[in-house]
Design a protein around this motif. Structure first.
Motif, PDB file in Angstrom:
ATOM      1  N   GLN A  76       0.851  -1.140   0.027  1.00  0.00           N
ATOM      2  CA  GLN A  76       0.055  -0.152  -0.211  1.00  0.00           C
ATOM      3  C   GLN A  76       0.752   1.284   0.014  1.00  0.00           C
ATOM      4  O   GLN A  76       0.237   2.290   0.034  1.00  0.00           O
ATOM      5  N   ASN A  77       2.200   1.205   0.287  1.00  0.00           N
ATOM      6  CA  ASN A  77       3.129   2.081   0.096  1.00  0.00           C
ATOM      7  C   ASN A  77       2.620   3.128   1.259  1.00  0.00           C
ATOM      8  O   ASN A  77       2.593   4.565   1.135  1.00  0.00           O
ATOM      9  N   THR A  78       2.483   2.697   2.319  1.00  0.00           N
ATOM     10  CA  THR A  78       1.926   3.098   3.412  1.00  0.00           C
ATOM     11  C   THR A  78       2.503   2.922   4.823  1.00  0.00           C
ATOM     12  O   THR A  78       2.809   1.973   4.992  1.00  0.00           O
ATOM     13  N   VAL A  79       2.755   3.964   5.762  1.00  0.00           N
ATOM     14  CA  VAL A  79       3.339   3.700   6.869  1.00  0.00           C
ATOM     15  C   VAL A  79       2.264   4.085   7.940  1.00  0.00           C
ATOM     16  O   VAL A  79       1.560   5.238   7.663  1.00  0.00           O
ATOM     17  N   TYR A  80       2.164   3.451   9.230  1.00  0.00           N
ATOM     18  CA  TYR A  80       1.373   3.470   9.987  1.00  0.00           C
ATOM     19  C   TYR A  80       2.027   3.940  11.619  1.00  0.00           C
ATOM     20  O   TYR A  80       3.225   3.551  11.729  1.00  0.00           O
ATOM     21  N   LEU A  81       1.404   4.627  12.149  1.00  0.00           N
ATOM     22  CA  LEU A  81       1.335   4.775  13.552  1.00  0.00           C
ATOM     23  C   LEU A  81       0.459   4.501  14.365  1.00  0.00           C
ATOM     24  O   LEU A  81      -0.640   5.165  14.421  1.00  0.00           O
ATOM     25  N   GLU A  82       0.270   3.311  15.054  1.00  0.00           N
ATOM     26  CA  GLU A  82      -0.853   2.963  15.918  1.00  0.00           C
ATOM     27  C   GLU A  82      -0.502   3.341  17.442  1.00  0.00           C
ATOM     28  O   GLU A  82       0.758   3.339  17.913  1.00  0.00           O
ATOM     29  N   MET A  83      -1.287   4.354  17.694  1.00  0.00           N
ATOM     30  CA  MET A  83      -1.244   5.030  19.104  1.00  0.00           C
ATOM     31  C   MET A  83      -2.338   4.361  20.174  1.00  0.00           C
ATOM     32  O   MET A  83      -3.564   4.617  19.966  1.00  0.00           O
ATOM     33  N   ASN A  84      -1.900   3.684  21.320  1.00  0.00           N
ATOM     34  CA  ASN A  84      -2.826   3.377  22.304  1.00  0.00           C
ATOM     35  C   ASN A  84      -2.521   4.075  23.602  1.00  0.00           C
ATOM     36  O   ASN A  84      -1.562   4.650  23.630  1.00  0.00           O
ATOM     37  N   SER A  85      -3.445   4.076  24.439  1.00  0.00           N
ATOM     38  CA  SER A  85      -3.457   4.702  25.775  1.00  0.00           C
ATOM     39  C   SER A  85      -2.917   5.949  25.721  1.00  0.00           C
ATOM     40  O   SER A  85      -1.983   6.614  26.340  1.00  0.00           O
ATOM     41  N   LEU A  86      -3.619   6.807  24.841  1.00  0.00           N
ATOM     42  CA  LEU A  86      -3.255   8.224  24.599  1.00  0.00           C
ATOM     43  C   LEU A  86      -3.075   9.028  25.713  1.00  0.00           C
ATOM     44  O   LEU A  86      -4.339   9.011  26.667  1.00  0.00           O
ATOM     45  N   LYS A  87      -2.245  10.007  25.859  1.00  0.00           N
ATOM     46  CA  LYS A  87      -2.044  10.929  27.031  1.00  0.00           C
ATOM     47  C   LYS A  87      -2.439  12.595  26.543  1.00  0.00           C
ATOM     48  O   LYS A  87      -1.948  12.820  25.350  1.00  0.00           O
ATOM     49  N   PRO A  88      -2.897  13.335  27.447  1.00  0.00           N
ATOM     50  CA  PRO A  88      -3.264  14.654  27.043  1.00  0.00           C
ATOM     51  C   PRO A  88      -1.932  15.217  26.476  1.00  0.00           C
ATOM     52  O   PRO A  88      -1.793  16.123  25.449  1.00  0.00           O
ATOM     53  N   GLU A  89      -0.557  14.845  27.078  1.00  0.00           N
ATOM     54  CA  GLU A  89       0.651  15.316  26.655  1.00  0.00           C
ATOM     55  C   GLU A  89       0.959  14.959  25.292  1.00  0.00           C
ATOM     56  O   GLU A  89       2.005  15.498  24.619  1.00  0.00           O
ATOM     57  N   GLY A  90       0.238  14.103  24.863  1.00  0.00           N
ATOM     58  CA  GLY A  90       0.364  13.708  23.346  1.00  0.00           C
ATOM     59  C   GLY A  90      -0.390  14.588  22.321  1.00  0.00           C
ATOM     60  O   GLY A  90      -0.053  14.242  20.946  1.00  0.00           O
ATOM     61  N   THR A  91      -1.037  15.611  22.946  1.00  0.00           N
ATOM     62  CA  THR A  91      -1.448  16.564  21.820  1.00  0.00           C
ATOM     63  C   THR A  91      -0.619  17.294  21.144  1.00  0.00           C
ATOM     64  O   THR A  91       0.314  18.040  21.669  1.00  0.00           O
ATOM     65  N   ALA A  92      -0.752  17.146  20.021  1.00  0.00           N
ATOM     66  CA  ALA A  92       0.309  17.639  18.888  1.00  0.00           C
ATOM     67  C   ALA A  92      -0.049  17.492  17.418  1.00  0.00           C
ATOM     68  O   ALA A  92      -1.146  16.841  17.201  1.00  0.00           O
ATOM     69  N   VAL A  93       0.553  18.144  16.579  1.00  0.00           N
ATOM     70  CA  VAL A  93       0.585  17.818  15.007  1.00  0.00           C
ATOM     71  C   VAL A  93       1.561  16.710  14.905  1.00  0.00           C
ATOM     72  O   VAL A  93       2.629  17.007  15.236  1.00  0.00           O
ATOM     73  N   TYR A  94       1.193  15.618  14.409  1.00  0.00           N
ATOM     74  CA  TYR A  94       2.178  14.678  14.047  1.00  0.00           C
ATOM     75  C   TYR A  94       2.390  14.606  12.442  1.00  0.00           C
ATOM     76  O   TYR A  94       1.558  14.778  11.550  1.00  0.00           O
ATOM     77  N   TYR A  95       3.617  14.355  12.372  1.00  0.00           N
ATOM     78  CA  TYR A  95       4.228  14.497  11.021  1.00  0.00           C
ATOM     79  C   TYR A  95       5.074  13.141  10.498  1.00  0.00           C
ATOM     80  O   TYR A  95       5.609  12.535  11.533  1.00  0.00           O
ATOM     81  N   CYS A  96       4.898  12.691   9.548  1.00  0.00           N
ATOM     82  CA  CYS A  96       5.554  11.519   8.939  1.00  0.00           C
ATOM     83  C   CYS A  96       6.798  11.919   8.022  1.00  0.00           C
ATOM     84  O   CYS A  96       6.679  13.138   7.472  1.00  0.00           O
ATOM     85  N   ALA A  97       7.943  11.530   7.824  1.00  0.00           N
ATOM     86  CA  ALA A  97       9.099  11.989   7.182  1.00  0.00           C
ATOM     87  C   ALA A  97       9.675  10.550   6.698  1.00  0.00           C
ATOM     88  O   ALA A  97       9.617   9.506   6.930  1.00  0.00           O
ATOM     89  N   ALA A  98      10.447  10.792   5.460  1.00  0.00           N
ATOM     90  CA  ALA A  98      11.254   9.907   4.766  1.00  0.00           C
ATOM     91  C   ALA A  98      12.616  10.233   4.293  1.00  0.00           C
ATOM     92  O   ALA A  98      12.786  11.443   4.135  1.00  0.00           O
ATOM     93  N   LYS A  99      13.533   9.352   4.684  1.00  0.00           N
ATOM     94  CA  LYS A  99      14.895   9.533   4.371  1.00  0.00           C
ATOM     95  C   LYS A  99      15.183   9.068   3.076  1.00  0.00           C
ATOM     96  O   LYS A  99      15.051   8.004   2.953  1.00  0.00           O
ATOM     97  N   SER A 100      15.796   9.812   1.956  1.00  0.00           N
ATOM     98  CA  SER A 100      15.914   9.502   0.914  1.00  0.00           C
ATOM     99  C   SER A 100      17.570   8.730   1.079  1.00  0.00           C
ATOM    100  O   SER A 100      18.460   9.303   0.512  1.00  0.00           O
ATOM    101  N   PHE A 101      17.333   7.577   1.709  1.00  0.00           N
ATOM    102  CA  PHE A 101      18.459   6.622   1.639  1.00  0.00           C
ATOM    103  C   PHE A 101      18.262   5.130   1.301  1.00  0.00           C
ATOM    104  O   PHE A 101      18.116   4.383   2.459  1.00  0.00           O
ATOM    105  N   PRO A 102      17.780   4.929   0.192  1.00  0.00           N
ATOM    106  CA  PRO A 102      17.217   3.486   0.319  1.00  0.00           C
ATOM    107  C   PRO A 102      17.914   2.424   0.462  1.00  0.00           C
ATOM    108  O   PRO A 102      19.083   2.303   0.541  1.00  0.00           O
ATOM    109  N   GLY A 103      17.249   1.462   0.969  1.00  0.00           N
ATOM    110  CA  GLY A 103      17.988   0.338   1.565  1.00  0.00           C
ATOM    111  C   GLY A 103      18.964   0.430   2.719  1.00  0.00           C
ATOM    112  O   GLY A 103      19.560  -0.510   3.311  1.00  0.00           O
ATOM    113  N   VAL A 104      19.020   1.280   3.416  1.00  0.00           N
ATOM    114  CA  VAL A 104      19.713   1.378   4.663  1.00  0.00           C
ATOM    115  C   VAL A 104      19.023   0.850   5.845  1.00  0.00           C
ATOM    116  O   VAL A 104      18.018   1.206   6.175  1.00  0.00           O
TER     117      VAL A 104
END
Length: 127
Positions: A76-104
């Motif tokens: 699916q060419n997709t990355v997931y972040l499963e978040m359980n037991s969330l806490k109020p301090e987890g309030t934020a904007v969440y970003y995904c990022a990719a590093k252009s270093f194939p195969g490392v």
């Protein structure tokens, strides 16, 4: 060139779960190390979780270890972040990022190590 798009954020109560997804509108992330970061109000962007390109290695911030899980679906060419037991301090904007270093076979924890970023998805955890 890779364009990342996050989804899955929302408003939840403390203790709830959410699953964030990160896919591409352009390019492929199948061979790239990936990471999730978050930035709360008035705070710097901080590391949450990272995954090597082959998913053999993962890395987590101490604050989320045992509660969050990063994974990737290459079909699916997709990355997931499963978040359980969330806490109020987890309030934020969440970003995904990719590093252009194939195969490392490594994970990366600093924002400046990544080349591509999504626009972010807001997660708000109420107490």
């Amino acid at each position: 060139q890779v364009q990342l798009v996050e989804a899955g954020g929302g408003l939840v109560q403390a203790g709830a779960s959410l699953r964030l997804s990160c896919t591409t509108s352009k390019g492929s992330i199948r061979n790239y190390p990936m990471g999730w970061f978050r930035q709360g109000p008035g705070k710097e962007r901080e590391f949450v979780a990272a995954l090597s390109w082959s998913t053999a290695r993962t890395s987590y911030a101490d604050s989320v270890k045992g509660r969050f899980t990063i994974s990737k679906d290459n079909a699916q060419n997709t990355v997931y972040l499963e978040m359980n037991s969330l806490k109020p301090e987890g309030t934020a904007v969440y970003y995904c990022a990719a590093k252009s270093f194939p195969g490392v076979l490594a994970t990366f924890r600093r924002p400046d190590e990544y080349d591509y970023w999504g626009q972010g998805t807001q997660v708000t955890v109420s107490s």
